[in-house]
Design a protein around this motif. Sequence first.
Motif, PDB file in Angstrom:
ATOM      1  N   LYS A  39       2.747  -8.536 -11.279  1.00  0.00           N
ATOM      2  CA  LYS A  39       2.887  -7.082 -11.134  1.00  0.00           C
ATOM      3  C   LYS A  39       1.513  -6.418 -10.964  1.00  0.00           C
ATOM      4  O   LYS A  39       1.372  -5.460 -10.216  1.00  0.00           O
ATOM      5  CB  LYS A  39       3.587  -6.496 -12.367  1.00  0.00           C
ATOM      6  CG  LYS A  39       5.063  -6.845 -12.429  1.00  0.00           C
ATOM      7  CD  LYS A  39       5.886  -5.843 -11.642  1.00  0.00           C
ATOM      8  CE  LYS A  39       7.356  -6.188 -11.704  1.00  0.00           C
ATOM      9  NZ  LYS A  39       8.150  -5.278 -10.869  1.00  0.00           N
ATOM     10  N   ASP A  42       0.661  -6.900  -7.498  1.00  0.00           N
ATOM     11  CA  ASP A  42       1.500  -6.016  -6.669  1.00  0.00           C
ATOM     12  C   ASP A  42       0.948  -4.599  -6.676  1.00  0.00           C
ATOM     13  O   ASP A  42       0.935  -3.914  -5.653  1.00  0.00           O
ATOM     14  CB  ASP A  42       2.935  -5.963  -7.205  1.00  0.00           C
ATOM     15  CG  ASP A  42       3.661  -7.279  -6.997  1.00  0.00           C
ATOM     16  OD1 ASP A  42       3.103  -8.156  -6.298  1.00  0.00           O
ATOM     17  OD2 ASP A  42       4.772  -7.435  -7.538  1.00  0.00           O
ATOM     18  N   LEU A  46      -0.132  -2.308  -3.551  1.00  0.00           N
ATOM     19  CA  LEU A  46       0.463  -0.986  -3.340  1.00  0.00           C
ATOM     20  C   LEU A  46      -0.630   0.062  -3.109  1.00  0.00           C
ATOM     21  O   LEU A  46      -0.529   0.907  -2.220  1.00  0.00           O
ATOM     22  CB  LEU A  46       1.276  -0.631  -4.584  1.00  0.00           C
ATOM     23  CG  LEU A  46       2.585   0.101  -4.416  1.00  0.00           C
ATOM     24  CD1 LEU A  46       3.536  -0.673  -3.534  1.00  0.00           C
ATOM     25  CD2 LEU A  46       3.230   0.307  -5.800  1.00  0.00           C
ATOM     26  N   THR A  50      -1.173   2.193   0.360  1.00  0.00           N
ATOM     27  CA  THR A  50      -1.141   3.655   0.425  1.00  0.00           C
ATOM     28  C   THR A  50      -2.527   4.215   0.739  1.00  0.00           C
ATOM     29  O   THR A  50      -2.653   5.374   1.072  1.00  0.00           O
ATOM     30  CB  THR A  50      -0.637   4.282  -0.883  1.00  0.00           C
ATOM     31  OG1 THR A  50      -1.050   3.457  -1.953  1.00  0.00           O
ATOM     32  CG2 THR A  50       0.864   4.400  -0.890  1.00  0.00           C
ATOM     33  N   GLU A 173      -0.951   9.046  -8.554  1.00  0.00           N
ATOM     34  CA  GLU A 173      -0.590   7.759  -7.965  1.00  0.00           C
ATOM     35  C   GLU A 173      -0.428   6.670  -9.017  1.00  0.00           C
ATOM     36  O   GLU A 173       0.393   5.774  -8.876  1.00  0.00           O
ATOM     37  CB  GLU A 173      -1.623   7.340  -6.921  1.00  0.00           C
ATOM     38  CG  GLU A 173      -1.484   8.108  -5.619  1.00  0.00           C
ATOM     39  CD  GLU A 173      -0.137   7.879  -4.925  1.00  0.00           C
ATOM     40  OE1 GLU A 173       0.164   6.730  -4.578  1.00  0.00           O
ATOM     41  OE2 GLU A 173       0.598   8.854  -4.744  1.00  0.00           O
ATOM     42  N   GLU A 176       3.048   7.097 -10.128  1.00  0.00           N
ATOM     43  CA  GLU A 176       3.986   6.608  -9.113  1.00  0.00           C
ATOM     44  C   GLU A 176       4.077   5.091  -9.154  1.00  0.00           C
ATOM     45  O   GLU A 176       5.165   4.511  -9.086  1.00  0.00           O
ATOM     46  CB  GLU A 176       3.516   7.033  -7.707  1.00  0.00           C
ATOM     47  CG  GLU A 176       3.878   8.448  -7.324  1.00  0.00           C
ATOM     48  CD  GLU A 176       5.336   8.775  -7.544  1.00  0.00           C
ATOM     49  OE1 GLU A 176       6.186   8.000  -7.089  1.00  0.00           O
ATOM     50  OE2 GLU A 176       5.625   9.790  -8.210  1.00  0.00           O
ATOM     51  N   THR A 177       2.931   4.462  -9.257  1.00  0.00           N
ATOM     52  CA  THR A 177       2.877   3.001  -9.260  1.00  0.00           C
ATOM     53  C   THR A 177       3.611   2.442 -10.477  1.00  0.00           C
ATOM     54  O   THR A 177       4.399   1.492 -10.372  1.00  0.00           O
ATOM     55  CB  THR A 177       1.407   2.545  -9.260  1.00  0.00           C
ATOM     56  OG1 THR A 177       0.782   3.119  -8.117  1.00  0.00           O
ATOM     57  CG2 THR A 177       1.296   1.035  -9.170  1.00  0.00           C
ATOM     58  N   LEU A 179       5.962   3.890 -12.198  1.00  0.00           N
ATOM     59  CA  LEU A 179       7.405   4.140 -12.048  1.00  0.00           C
ATOM     60  C   LEU A 179       8.041   3.103 -11.139  1.00  0.00           C
ATOM     61  O   LEU A 179       9.162   2.654 -11.372  1.00  0.00           O
ATOM     62  CB  LEU A 179       7.631   5.535 -11.453  1.00  0.00           C
ATOM     63  CG  LEU A 179       7.563   6.704 -12.424  1.00  0.00           C
ATOM     64  CD1 LEU A 179       7.436   8.016 -11.676  1.00  0.00           C
ATOM     65  CD2 LEU A 179       8.794   6.730 -13.325  1.00  0.00           C
ATOM     66  N   GLN A 180       7.307   2.736 -10.124  1.00  0.00           N
ATOM     67  CA  GLN A 180       7.841   1.786  -9.172  1.00  0.00           C
ATOM     68  C   GLN A 180       7.879   0.368  -9.758  1.00  0.00           C
ATOM     69  O   GLN A 180       8.815  -0.381  -9.507  1.00  0.00           O
ATOM     70  CB  GLN A 180       6.976   1.809  -7.913  1.00  0.00           C
ATOM     71  CG  GLN A 180       7.694   1.306  -6.697  1.00  0.00           C
ATOM     72  CD  GLN A 180       6.989   1.751  -5.420  1.00  0.00           C
ATOM     73  OE1 GLN A 180       6.362   2.806  -5.368  1.00  0.00           O
ATOM     74  NE2 GLN A 180       7.088   0.936  -4.390  1.00  0.00           N
ATOM     75  N   MET A 181       6.879   0.031 -10.550  1.00  0.00           N
ATOM     76  CA  MET A 181       6.791  -1.344 -11.041  1.00  0.00           C
ATOM     77  C   MET A 181       7.559  -1.581 -12.325  1.00  0.00           C
ATOM     78  O   MET A 181       8.105  -2.648 -12.546  1.00  0.00           O
ATOM     79  CB  MET A 181       5.327  -1.736 -11.228  1.00  0.00           C
ATOM     80  CG  MET A 181       4.619  -1.872  -9.896  1.00  0.00           C
ATOM     81  SD  MET A 181       3.151  -2.845 -10.091  1.00  0.00           S
ATOM     82  CE  MET A 181       2.492  -2.065 -11.514  1.00  0.00           C
ATOM     83  N   PRO A 183      10.179   0.511 -14.009  1.00  0.00           N
ATOM     84  CA  PRO A 183      11.095   1.637 -14.258  1.00  0.00           C
ATOM     85  C   PRO A 183      11.683   1.571 -15.666  1.00  0.00           C
ATOM     86  O   PRO A 183      11.910   2.614 -16.293  1.00  0.00           O
ATOM     87  CB  PRO A 183      12.168   1.463 -13.177  1.00  0.00           C
ATOM     88  CG  PRO A 183      12.007   0.097 -12.624  1.00  0.00           C
ATOM     89  CD  PRO A 183      10.589  -0.290 -12.849  1.00  0.00           C
TER      90      PRO A 183
END
Lengths: 474, 313
Positions: A39, A42, A46, A50, A173, A176-177, A179-181, A183
């Motif tokens: 992660k 990842d 990410l 972006t 950001e 955001e990252t 939240l995406q990785m 949740p």
Amino acid sequence: MENQKIFDEMWGTEDSLREPYRKFQTWFDSEDPARLRKKQRDAEELFRLTGITFNVYGKAEAEERLIPFDIVPRIISGSEWFRLSRGIEQRVRAINAFLHDIYHKQEIVKAGRIPKEMISQNEAFLPHMIGVEPPGGVYTHIVGIDLVRTGPGEFFVLEDNARTPSGVSYMLENRETMLQMFPELFSQNRVQPVSNYPTDLRRSLAACAPPACEGKPVVAVLTPGIYNSAYFEHAFLADKMGVELVEGHDLRVVDGRVAMRTTRGYRPIDVLYRRVDDEYLDPLNFNPDSALGVPGIMDVYRAGGITIANAPGTGISDDKAIYSYMPEIVEFYTGERPLLQNVQTWRCSEPDALAYVLDNLEELVVKEVHGSGGYGMLIGPTATKKDLAAFRRKLKARPGNYIAQPTLALSTVPIFSRAGLSPRHVDLRPFVLCSPGKVDITPGGLTRVALKKGSLVVNSSQGGGTKDTWVLED
Amino acid sequence: MLGKTANGLFWMSRYLERAENTARLIETGQRIALTRLGSGEEEWIPVLQSAGSLDGFHDAYETPGQEAAVDWMLRGRDNPSSIMACIASARQNARLVRTAITGEVWEAVNATYMMARELLARKVSERDLPAVLAAIRQNTALVRGMIHGTMLRNDIYDFLRIGTFLERADNTARILDVKYYVLLPSVSAIGSSIDNVQWESILRSVSARGGFRMEYGSEGGPQEIAHFLIFDKRMPRSLAFCVGKIKDNLRYLNASQPKPSQSQKLVTHLETAYLSHGIDQVFEYGLHEFIEKMLELLGDLAGQIQLDYRFYE
């Protein structure tokens, strides 16, 4: 410093888990480290995709670099944040009152609370601003207060960034990252959102429209351009606010307004969120060689034709020499005791202070009065003999250029390293928006972390990383 | 929209289109070299010419053969039209107009750049070339797809489209310019395998073999190829098609204005004076002269669009 126990925000000083981290710890223990390592990679991918990069100055290849991101969040409880945000609000209100005062009646000088020469001899004092009434009465539309922590309730202000503070795009950001990785972490923990920042920023800027504005205020972000180290952030903010991102050569003064060159001709701007320093803002009024600014913008500003955010001349309030007077400034304008503490500061311009600093150099941090970004500073405890000697010479030659502070035992927060969770020193930059009569503070901010073990330098230009910063709903 | 933004959008899409076209030209050149019917080294000169990459090529390599030509077009350090340079410029322009394009488009452009940086970091071996070229074409197609699927149909989109079609028309015209002699009736010894390869290479470099076959079966000769590439409005890389699209987008841009813009006048003139006739008239006029005129008018049109929409101060 050695005999001081360092406060870890997850484990305290006695190795017992602190409440805000309880759910995180349970989650972390049940995770497979290999998955977390993946992660972490990842996340980096990410960021690269972006384009959240910064340009490093002074590198031959002008490479775009990523600021390392650590997946362990920095967690602050709701009640801790409540106290902190009250202190921040008090401080920011005082800064605005101070700026208004020194560009008008200078009552704080008359009252003898600040020596006259601190203002009149200060390079950051902008005579062009004397008597100018900024639209909405706001000087510092956007402030980033740098805080450090040394214990459960001990927060100190390290710096008041009242010019053009950066880093807010990382705050957004990073979230955001995460939240995406992960949740699941956000369903287990009730984390206060930060995503309203761009909307709040636009509203707050629009609320400071100048007298010349007709209809809906036109807002734009002024960037020095694509090669600036923070260009990504400038584009990011313009994009998220839905406003134009302009450069100096897109703008000119037309009929007493600052206007941008569109495909349909020149269109006036009401509020300019500039990410260009005062000095480069107006080649007619300041640095004549600047190609980044707009000739004549200061004249339009003074005539009420445009709002410049932050107002020109705010630099004097985050000057490191003025910083040492902040407790007096807060008291003078609010009539209250300061809620946030200052770090003890020796002004090397004063002979007694200079003598003390020279005698105790290996225990102090010495900073340039006008410097920023971790450049040109000395960290006594880790400095070499040669560095110390060099700084002694500099201090004697230009004492007024320096201040000194004790080396604080900055709190640590764990990072996810090869060895699992390892403590690293952090600071915190919450972002504050001021509009007429209103101060909005986004819950959280940017946590910068020194990735090197034991290091106290968190600046991204010096190898620091960032973390997502959580403020929990209590 | 800012004039600077219109400029950035226009060039972002031009550079992407150029990168893709160059990839296609390299593929074609490689293909001809492999058939051994083309005579090797000098076969690459027209390819370099079509790609607008001939300048500086001979100074950059000691032995200017096939390997050098491919390397120069892929990643030549001093070649501003190399695929790497085009993709880097496209990304630079995308950063400049970051606020005008969607996050998806930006990420697709950035991913294309990251892919190219990785694949083109070193000299590409002959063995890896097909895969590298395929990756480049896939990625540029991905960007186009993202533009198509996520962008509002407004002036931002119009400038992207105008850039794409100007570049594409220019590319088709340049291919014809370099290879026009192959299509002249007097030269063609009908049925000779050399000519077949040459004709096929022209069709291949504009991805038109399938379309042409569908239309003409095995009957088509140089006359038909010229017609197909210049006049056929169904063929997405023909001059008539591209110019038609530019005209449409210029009209959308100007929709709210009472009078046609200068660039609209130019494109209408280009279309009525040069693209409303038959292929016979073109050969009468002179194929070479016709293509030269096209290139000139397309250049004028690009210049006029810059002026009309205040790309620069």
